[in-house]
Design a protein around this motif. Structure first.
Motif, PDB file in Angstrom:
ATOM      1  N   ASN A  41       8.672  53.097 -23.195  1.00 41.02           N
ATOM      2  CA  ASN A  41       9.169  51.774 -22.823  1.00 41.02           C
ATOM      3  C   ASN A  41       8.046  50.763 -23.037  1.00 41.02           C
ATOM      4  O   ASN A  41       7.031  50.807 -22.339  1.00 41.02           O
ATOM      5  CB  ASN A  41       9.638  51.759 -21.370  1.00 41.02           C
ATOM      6  CG  ASN A  41      10.334  50.478 -21.003  1.00 41.02           C
ATOM      7  OD1 ASN A  41      10.179  49.461 -21.653  1.00 41.02           O
ATOM      8  ND2 ASN A  41      11.105  50.525 -19.937  1.00 41.02           N
ATOM      9  N   PRO A  42       8.223  49.828 -23.985  1.00 43.00           N
ATOM     10  CA  PRO A  42       7.143  48.888 -24.290  1.00 43.00           C
ATOM     11  C   PRO A  42       7.041  47.702 -23.342  1.00 43.00           C
ATOM     12  O   PRO A  42       6.109  46.913 -23.436  1.00 43.00           O
ATOM     13  CB  PRO A  42       7.512  48.409 -25.699  1.00 43.00           C
ATOM     14  CG  PRO A  42       9.002  48.456 -25.715  1.00 43.00           C
ATOM     15  CD  PRO A  42       9.362  49.661 -24.877  1.00 43.00           C
ATOM     16  N   ASP A  57       3.218  46.803 -23.724  1.00 39.61           N
ATOM     17  CA  ASP A  57       2.321  47.862 -24.175  1.00 39.61           C
ATOM     18  C   ASP A  57       2.379  47.810 -25.699  1.00 39.61           C
ATOM     19  O   ASP A  57       3.380  48.190 -26.308  1.00 39.61           O
ATOM     20  CB  ASP A  57       2.813  49.211 -23.648  1.00 39.61           C
ATOM     21  CG  ASP A  57       1.926  50.364 -24.058  1.00 39.61           C
ATOM     22  OD1 ASP A  57       1.526  50.427 -25.242  1.00 39.61           O
ATOM     23  OD2 ASP A  57       1.652  51.217 -23.206  1.00 39.61           O
ATOM     24  N   ASP A  58       1.321  47.290 -26.313  1.00 41.37           N
ATOM     25  CA  ASP A  58       1.350  47.031 -27.759  1.00 41.37           C
ATOM     26  C   ASP A  58       1.579  48.278 -28.607  1.00 41.37           C
ATOM     27  O   ASP A  58       2.297  48.222 -29.605  1.00 41.37           O
ATOM     28  CB  ASP A  58       0.075  46.319 -28.211  1.00 41.37           C
ATOM     29  CG  ASP A  58       0.033  44.870 -27.750  1.00 41.37           C
ATOM     30  OD1 ASP A  58       1.107  44.233 -27.677  1.00 41.37           O
ATOM     31  OD2 ASP A  58      -1.064  44.376 -27.453  1.00 41.37           O
ATOM     32  N   ALA A  59       0.983  49.396 -28.235  1.00 41.26           N
ATOM     33  CA  ALA A  59       1.177  50.620 -29.020  1.00 41.26           C
ATOM     34  C   ALA A  59       2.637  51.072 -28.960  1.00 41.26           C
ATOM     35  O   ALA A  59       3.231  51.441 -29.984  1.00 41.26           O
ATOM     36  CB  ALA A  59       0.250  51.727 -28.518  1.00 41.26           C
ATOM     37  N   LYS A  60       3.221  51.010 -27.773  1.00 38.87           N
ATOM     38  CA  LYS A  60       4.629  51.378 -27.631  1.00 38.87           C
ATOM     39  C   LYS A  60       5.527  50.353 -28.310  1.00 38.87           C
ATOM     40  O   LYS A  60       6.557  50.703 -28.909  1.00 38.87           O
ATOM     41  CB  LYS A  60       5.002  51.519 -26.155  1.00 38.87           C
ATOM     42  CG  LYS A  60       4.355  52.730 -25.508  1.00 38.87           C
ATOM     43  CD  LYS A  60       4.665  52.805 -24.029  1.00 38.87           C
ATOM     44  CE  LYS A  60       3.969  54.002 -23.393  1.00 38.87           C
ATOM     45  NZ  LYS A  60       4.195  54.058 -21.943  1.00 38.87           N
ATOM     46  N   MET A  61       5.152  49.077 -28.255  1.00 39.56           N
ATOM     47  CA  MET A  61       5.938  48.029 -28.897  1.00 39.56           C
ATOM     48  C   MET A  61       5.911  48.209 -30.409  1.00 39.56           C
ATOM     49  O   MET A  61       6.935  48.025 -31.081  1.00 39.56           O
ATOM     50  CB  MET A  61       5.404  46.647 -28.508  1.00 39.56           C
ATOM     51  CG  MET A  61       6.267  45.498 -28.989  1.00 39.56           C
ATOM     52  SD  MET A  61       7.919  45.446 -28.257  1.00 39.56           S
ATOM     53  CE  MET A  61       7.582  44.701 -26.662  1.00 39.56           C
ATOM     54  N   LEU A  62       4.765  48.572 -30.969  1.00 37.96           N
ATOM     55  CA  LEU A  62       4.672  48.819 -32.406  1.00 37.96           C
ATOM     56  C   LEU A  62       5.582  49.970 -32.804  1.00 37.96           C
ATOM     57  O   LEU A  62       6.336  49.875 -33.786  1.00 37.96           O
ATOM     58  CB  LEU A  62       3.224  49.108 -32.810  1.00 37.96           C
ATOM     59  CG  LEU A  62       2.977  49.456 -34.269  1.00 37.96           C
ATOM     60  CD1 LEU A  62       3.391  48.312 -35.189  1.00 37.96           C
ATOM     61  CD2 LEU A  62       1.514  49.810 -34.487  1.00 37.96           C
ATOM     62  N   GLY A  77       2.574  46.418 -38.599  1.00 36.45           N
ATOM     63  CA  GLY A  77       1.188  46.101 -38.277  1.00 36.45           C
ATOM     64  C   GLY A  77       0.563  45.057 -39.180  1.00 36.45           C
ATOM     65  O   GLY A  77      -0.476  44.490 -38.845  1.00 36.45           O
ATOM     66  N   ALA A  78       1.194  44.752 -40.297  1.00 35.76           N
ATOM     67  CA  ALA A  78       0.653  43.775 -41.236  1.00 35.76           C
ATOM     68  C   ALA A  78       1.137  42.345 -40.969  1.00 35.76           C
ATOM     69  O   ALA A  78       0.713  41.418 -41.650  1.00 35.76           O
ATOM     70  CB  ALA A  78       1.016  44.179 -42.669  1.00 35.76           C
ATOM     71  N   VAL A  79       2.007  42.148 -39.969  1.00 38.40           N
ATOM     72  CA  VAL A  79       2.487  40.789 -39.692  1.00 38.40           C
ATOM     73  C   VAL A  79       1.409  39.991 -38.973  1.00 38.40           C
ATOM     74  O   VAL A  79       0.489  40.548 -38.364  1.00 38.40           O
ATOM     75  CB  VAL A  79       3.804  40.788 -38.874  1.00 38.40           C
ATOM     76  CG1 VAL A  79       4.895  41.578 -39.567  1.00 38.40           C
ATOM     77  CG2 VAL A  79       3.601  41.269 -37.457  1.00 38.40           C
ATOM     78  N   ARG A  80       1.528  38.680 -39.034  1.00 36.19           N
ATOM     79  CA  ARG A  80       0.575  37.791 -38.369  1.00 36.19           C
ATOM     80  C   ARG A  80       0.766  37.851 -36.854  1.00 36.19           C
ATOM     81  O   ARG A  80       1.832  38.206 -36.356  1.00 36.19           O
ATOM     82  CB  ARG A  80       0.781  36.364 -38.859  1.00 36.19           C
ATOM     83  CG  ARG A  80       0.521  36.246 -40.356  1.00 36.19           C
ATOM     84  CD  ARG A  80       0.713  34.841 -40.849  1.00 36.19           C
ATOM     85  NE  ARG A  80      -0.415  34.038 -40.338  1.00 36.19           N
ATOM     86  CZ  ARG A  80      -0.334  32.748 -40.094  1.00 36.19           C
ATOM     87  NH1 ARG A  80       0.778  32.088 -40.283  1.00 36.19           N
ATOM     88  NH2 ARG A  80      -1.380  32.093 -39.637  1.00 36.19           N
ATOM     89  N   ALA A  81      -0.265  37.477 -36.128  1.00 30.21           N
ATOM     90  CA  ALA A  81      -0.231  37.532 -34.663  1.00 30.21           C
ATOM     91  C   ALA A  81       0.915  36.700 -34.088  1.00 30.21           C
ATOM     92  O   ALA A  81       1.590  37.134 -33.153  1.00 30.21           O
ATOM     93  CB  ALA A  81      -1.566  37.075 -34.082  1.00 30.21           C
ATOM     94  N   GLU A  82       1.161  35.512 -34.641  1.00 28.40           N
ATOM     95  CA  GLU A  82       2.244  34.690 -34.101  1.00 28.40           C
ATOM     96  C   GLU A  82       3.601  35.362 -34.314  1.00 28.40           C
ATOM     97  O   GLU A  82       4.495  35.243 -33.486  1.00 28.40           O
ATOM     98  CB  GLU A  82       2.238  33.283 -34.695  1.00 28.40           C
ATOM     99  CG  GLU A  82       2.616  33.216 -36.158  1.00 28.40           C
ATOM    100  CD  GLU A  82       2.534  31.808 -36.719  1.00 28.40           C
ATOM    101  OE1 GLU A  82       3.553  31.102 -36.717  1.00 28.40           O
ATOM    102  OE2 GLU A  82       1.430  31.435 -37.175  1.00 28.40           O
ATOM    103  N   SER A  88       7.685  40.858 -30.304  1.00 32.01           N
ATOM    104  CA  SER A  88       7.589  41.458 -28.971  1.00 32.01           C
ATOM    105  C   SER A  88       8.612  40.857 -28.013  1.00 32.01           C
ATOM    106  O   SER A  88       9.296  41.589 -27.290  1.00 32.01           O
ATOM    107  CB  SER A  88       6.178  41.279 -28.405  1.00 32.01           C
ATOM    108  OG  SER A  88       5.238  41.973 -29.204  1.00 32.01           O
ATOM    109  N   TRP A  89       8.746  39.542 -28.008  1.00 27.87           N
ATOM    110  CA  TRP A  89       9.708  38.894 -27.113  1.00 27.87           C
ATOM    111  C   TRP A  89      11.136  39.162 -27.546  1.00 27.87           C
ATOM    112  O   TRP A  89      12.039  39.269 -26.702  1.00 27.87           O
ATOM    113  CB  TRP A  89       9.431  37.402 -26.996  1.00 27.87           C
ATOM    114  CG  TRP A  89       8.311  37.133 -26.045  1.00 27.87           C
ATOM    115  CD1 TRP A  89       7.046  36.730 -26.356  1.00 27.87           C
ATOM    116  CD2 TRP A  89       8.334  37.286 -24.630  1.00 27.87           C
ATOM    117  NE1 TRP A  89       6.287  36.620 -25.212  1.00 27.87           N
ATOM    118  CE2 TRP A  89       7.062  36.954 -24.131  1.00 27.87           C
ATOM    119  CE3 TRP A  89       9.319  37.672 -23.716  1.00 27.87           C
ATOM    120  CZ2 TRP A  89       6.738  36.996 -22.776  1.00 27.87           C
ATOM    121  CZ3 TRP A  89       9.006  37.712 -22.366  1.00 27.87           C
ATOM    122  CH2 TRP A  89       7.728  37.377 -21.910  1.00 27.87           C
TER     123      TRP A  89
END
Length: 103
Positions: A41-42, A57-62, A77-82, A88-89
């Motif tokens: 559960n992320p 939880d970034d690892a679970k979200m990925l 993993g190659a997408v930009r932070a924004e 994630s949302w």
């Protein structure tokens, strides 16, 4: 599956693929229990705060993003932070369905 909800995230910058093409958006299907069992559960919610504190939880979200989009984790993993924030949302929204508002 019939009647399944999906959400699309348009990327701020294309993600190049090895074949020379690129991805400009990611489509996420709604998660099922088996996805949570595989990725974990992320979304963590701490209801001791008002309003409740939400953490990812970034690892679970990925792992969840890869499962729900059908893309490899290396692509996600190659997408930009924004874009990662939007992803994630978007995925978190699946965990807070209409029943959450009525409880």
């Amino acid at each position: 599956m019939a009647g399944e909800t999906s959400q699309t995230v348009k990327l701020s910058r294309p993600v190049p693929l090895q074949d020379g093409s690129s991805i400009t958006e990611l489509v996420f299907r709604e998660p099922r229990v088996i996805d949570i069992a595989k990725a974990g559960n992320p979304v963590k919610v701490d209801v001791s705060y008002d309003p409740p504190k939400i953490e990812f939880d970034d690892a679970k979200m990925l792992a969840m993003a890869a499962l729900l989009s059908g893309q490899a984790a290396t692509i996600i993993g190659a997408v930009r932070a924004e874009d990662w924030t939007s992803i994630s949302w978007t995925i978190a929204g699946f965990f807070f369905g209409s029943t959450a508002a009525s409880t």
